[in-house]
Design an enzyme around this catalytic site. Structure first.
Site, PDB file in Angstrom:
ATOM      1  N   HIS A   7      97.114  71.586 -42.399  1.00 30.43           N
ATOM      2  CA  HIS A   7      95.940  72.317 -42.901  1.00 30.43           C
ATOM      3  C   HIS A   7      96.383  73.428 -43.846  1.00 30.43           C
ATOM      4  CE1 HIS A   7      96.335  75.895 -40.244  1.00 30.43           C
ATOM      5  NE2 HIS A   7      96.721  75.043 -39.308  1.00 30.43           N
TER       6      HIS A   7
ATOM      7  N   ASP B  65      94.248  75.947 -44.733  1.00 31.85           N
ATOM      8  CA  ASP B  65      93.554  77.210 -44.445  1.00 31.85           C
ATOM      9  C   ASP B  65      94.387  78.078 -43.509  1.00 31.85           C
ATOM     10  OD1 ASP B  65      92.889  75.060 -42.584  1.00 31.85           O
ATOM     11  OD2 ASP B  65      91.539  76.474 -41.587  1.00 31.85           O
TER      12      ASP B  65
ATOM     13  N   ASP C 276     101.873  79.145 -39.715  1.00 33.10           N
ATOM     14  CA  ASP C 276     100.668  78.381 -39.353  1.00 33.10           C
ATOM     15  C   ASP C 276      99.795  78.188 -40.563  1.00 33.10           C
ATOM     16  OD1 ASP C 276      98.535  77.199 -38.068  1.00 33.10           O
ATOM     17  OD2 ASP C 276      97.882  79.004 -37.032  1.00 33.10           O
TER      18      ASP C 276
ATOM     19  N   GLU D   9      90.914  73.711 -40.579  1.00 27.64           N
ATOM     20  CA  GLU D   9      91.409  73.456 -39.222  1.00 27.64           C
ATOM     21  C   GLU D   9      91.120  74.629 -38.320  1.00 27.64           C
ATOM     22  OE1 GLU D   9      94.027  73.447 -35.736  1.00 27.64           O
ATOM     23  OE2 GLU D   9      94.048  74.928 -37.348  1.00 27.64           O
ATOM     24  N   GLU D  10      91.246  75.822 -38.876  1.00 29.31           N
ATOM     25  CA  GLU D  10      91.115  77.025 -38.050  1.00 29.31           C
ATOM     26  C   GLU D  10      89.703  77.234 -37.532  1.00 29.31           C
ATOM     27  OE1 GLU D  10      93.520  78.553 -36.855  1.00 29.31           O
ATOM     28  OE2 GLU D  10      95.245  78.372 -38.194  1.00 29.31           O
TER      29      GLU D  10
ATOM     30  N   GLU E 184     102.465  71.445 -37.122  1.00 29.86           N
ATOM     31  CA  GLU E 184     102.015  72.763 -36.635  1.00 29.86           C
ATOM     32  C   GLU E 184     103.223  73.450 -35.993  1.00 29.86           C
ATOM     33  OE1 GLU E 184      99.120  74.475 -36.643  1.00 29.86           O
ATOM     34  OE2 GLU E 184      97.420  73.081 -36.693  1.00 29.86           O
TER      35      GLU E 184
ATOM     36  N   HIS F 107      98.891  83.689 -36.336  1.00 30.76           N
ATOM     37  CA  HIS F 107      97.699  84.555 -36.202  1.00 30.76           C
ATOM     38  C   HIS F 107      98.081  86.029 -35.983  1.00 30.76           C
ATOM     39  CE1 HIS F 107      94.725  81.103 -35.041  1.00 30.76           C
ATOM     40  NE2 HIS F 107      95.737  80.642 -35.726  1.00 30.76           N
TER      41      HIS F 107
END
Lengths: 436, 436
Positions: B103, B105, B136, B170-171, B194, B394
């Site tokens: 992903h 995003d 990530d 995805e998030e 990931e 994150h």
């Protein structure tokens, strides 16, 4: 005239002029006097007071001065255009002085969709007047002013001084009454016609607000075992507070509270914590209201709750390294405690009995009034008695029963005459004899 | 060339060109691709893909179409300028097809004061590249692209098709991958890089969000016994959820979870209720994340939680007349469950072993990925393996280790060749012989 004749005359006048009281209450309700907007309602009060030949004192409380008082707890920062009024009728001498205190501020109307009536239009229907403040406590204030008007109209010569106080800010901590006390107003007794449903409230529960911050440790919800949930830890805090409430209430033996399930509640009012469904909450804030029993000192109660929560570490080790934080915030309502044999009670009981032909109910109130300040800061014993009903206060479609309002004005008029004493014709005659 | 020579050549190329991977990752981090702002980062991906002679498909997902899919759970309402990219390298035939999915995003950077580095400037320091999305999962995406670049540069002829997917969203629920599935993209297997810290995540925990509304009955705090505290009732709900979590986890016997304290947590993430310290709270809302075990169906898990909370009435009669309300809201991450003997595992293990000279660790992840969608909605078995570390995802100062990124690219390149099969010189010779 002998005393009984004077009383009969005053009651008769009140009977004949109830329309005046209704008109006055409607005008007061019509002036929305929420926090900071008390000016126009006070103007209506002032206009009425000017008819009674009293010495009138109008002032805006001084924040600077108030802040010096240990009992000042309001969050308010400005009293501009929020005047206090005290009107004094100096007695002939030889009688007890009396403060008649009522707050002019009302709580906000809340959501309009909950109201059937316009909250500030004072609709009269089936013997009730609806509107914000009708019961809490413009109806009570109207009863006071109506009683004073009767005494003036009937030319009753009181011996003791009467001080009528129309104060601001009761709903958020009592700065109005505190300012009047700091201005020097005191008396041998006071009556506050808050909505007691015509009962005599001789004790009042005080209260103050606490804020408890519970710490946790953030983590991702998928590995929540790596964190510590402040929400889970809060459950220990809530349980501890429930137990503290039990312990505090077990101590209360006053028969006035015999029929009250929890005489002095500790209420957890709000909880909020956590920022994200998938995260472990690292912080929860609990806010509540701690009741203060009539005989208690607020500072002692604070200390008890703080110490109680220090013991959380024995329930859960987490609290040893992460004690909860306790803050006291917002307003504070002091308790009030009138001795059972205080003459305010017997004099008011007697006035009530005269009008209602039955003895009044005596109770302790579950909420505080400005009476706590009058007593603790102003050395003035206080009794609370008024026509409204607690259950409609702060609610939508708040109302007052007109009949109760008129009846309470009569009882208050009798009470004032008995408490302050009345210079009767007989005494006048004697006085004249003496002078001659 | 024989297979071992090809592999050596590819690894050699990757060793010599690590600067390319670093440059690409820095450019990707430099394009802040939070929700709705993926365009520029996708342009960087596209520019790279155009060098590899692949068939490129770029499109903006259609909300209308997505909404028809039962697994569409995103709150997003617009995909304008949020393109998905799928680039396909058609194989020579006779091999297994493979999706490489990452992903584009990233989650928001959060508070800048928590960052030592500028979150979107890709600072390289001590073998690490710092920036939002580094771990990530732009580091993982870079590893994919770097592996593809090596295969292209070394002219490796794969037998099976390779589909590189750079997806959005995805998030917040996986709309990008879902849209690719709905567009028909499927394969015999998929790898998602990931951040697994170079472990093989063969199962993923899914999750979904619940919102529980607990009712109470408002009253004044001074007479709190006249009300029913939704905060007190919430404690039953929290206890019930804690017990449900125990029951659900007691069922899990998969040895992959042997060392995980709570394999599939039910996390209560937020709580809020009550409006005023002096009132009894008439409503509390609890939000949380319910883990879905790899083998579970989300709908069955929802039903289990809902039924469990129906039994609250046996804990407290209040719930009989005032059952809690359960809602499922926001995004949903489907679980993923790869059988122990699936060739994706053995092929990746073998590639890992070749590079690292030791067997990889195999685990189940505590979080979901787009793999759940690829498997449940796209019938494509998925393995998750990547260079980043979950713990920095994150977070402020998110980083990736450059060496791990390069190493994972090597392992992925070997994996792709083994999975899809490679047309070697020997086969070419045979083919030529056949043709002649």
């Amino acid at each position: 005239m002998r005393m009984e004749e004077i009383e009969r005359k005053v009651i008769g006048w009140l009977d004949q002029h109830s329309a005046k009281a209704i008109r006055l209450l409607k005008r007061l309700i019509g002036e929305k006097s929420t926090l900071g907007s008390e000016f126009n309602a006070q103007a209506v009060v002032l206009e009425k007071l000017r008819q009674f030949q009293m010495d009138i004192d109008v002032w805006e409380p001084s924040l600077k001065q108030l802040k010096q008082h240990p009992y000042f707890k309001s969050d308010r920062s400005d009293f501009h255009e929020s005047p206090n009024i005290v009107a004094k009728k100096t007695g002939a001498g030889g009688g007890r002085s009396l403060i008649l205190n009522g707050h002019i501020d009302v709580v906000p109307e809340g959501s309009l969709k909950d109201w059937t009536y316009e909250p500030f239009q004072a609709v009269e229907e089936n013997g009730k007047i609806y509107g914000r403040g009708s019961t809490d406590m413009k109806g009570g204030n109207t009863a006071l002013l109506f009683a004073l008007e009767a005494l003036h109209a009937c030319d009753v010569k009181l011996k003791g001084d009467v001080l009528f106080q129309s104060v601001i800010d009761e709903e958020c901590g009592g700065a109005g009454t505190l300012s009047a006390i700091m201005r020097g107003y005191r008396a041998d007794g006071a009556l506050i016609p808050e909505p007691t449903n015509m009962k005599l409230f001789i004790k009042q529960q005080g209260s103050m607000w606490f804020r408890i911050t519970v710490k946790g440790l953030a983590a991702h919800g998928g590995t929540r075992y790596e964190g510590v949930s402040a929400i889970e830890k809060s459950m220990h805090v809530i349980t501890a507070i429930q137990e503290l409430e039990k312990v505090r209430n077990a101590r209360i033996s006053d028969p006035l509270y015999d029929n009250v399930p929890i005489p002095v509640p500790v209420n957890i009012g709000t909880i909020s914590g956590g920022a994200w469904p998938s995260s472990v909450a690292d912080r929860v804030v609990i806010e509540g209201r701690c009741g203060i029993a009539p005989h208690e000192q607020p500072e002692a109660v604070k200390l008890e709750l703080e110490n109680w929560l220090k013991d959380l570490e024995y329930r859960d080790e987490w609290f040893k390294r992460h004690p909860v934080k306790v803050e006291w915030f917002g307003a504070q309502w002091l308790p009030n405690d009138l001795p059972d044999d205080h003459p305010l009670i017997s004099v008011l009981q007697s006035a009530y009995q005269k009008m209602k032909r039955t003895a009044p109910i005596t109770e302790a109130s579950p909420w505080g009034t400005d009476g706590g300040l009058l007593y603790h800061a102003g050395d003035t014993p206080v009794i609370v008695f008024g026509p409204g009903e607690t259950k409609t206060a702060h609610q939508a479609n708040e109302y007052i029963e007109v009949e109760a309002m008129i009846e309470s004005a009569k009882i208050i008029a009798l009470f004032v005459m008995d408490w302050c004493g009345v210079h009767t014709d007989g005494e006048d005659a004697d006085a004249k004899v003496d002078k001659e």
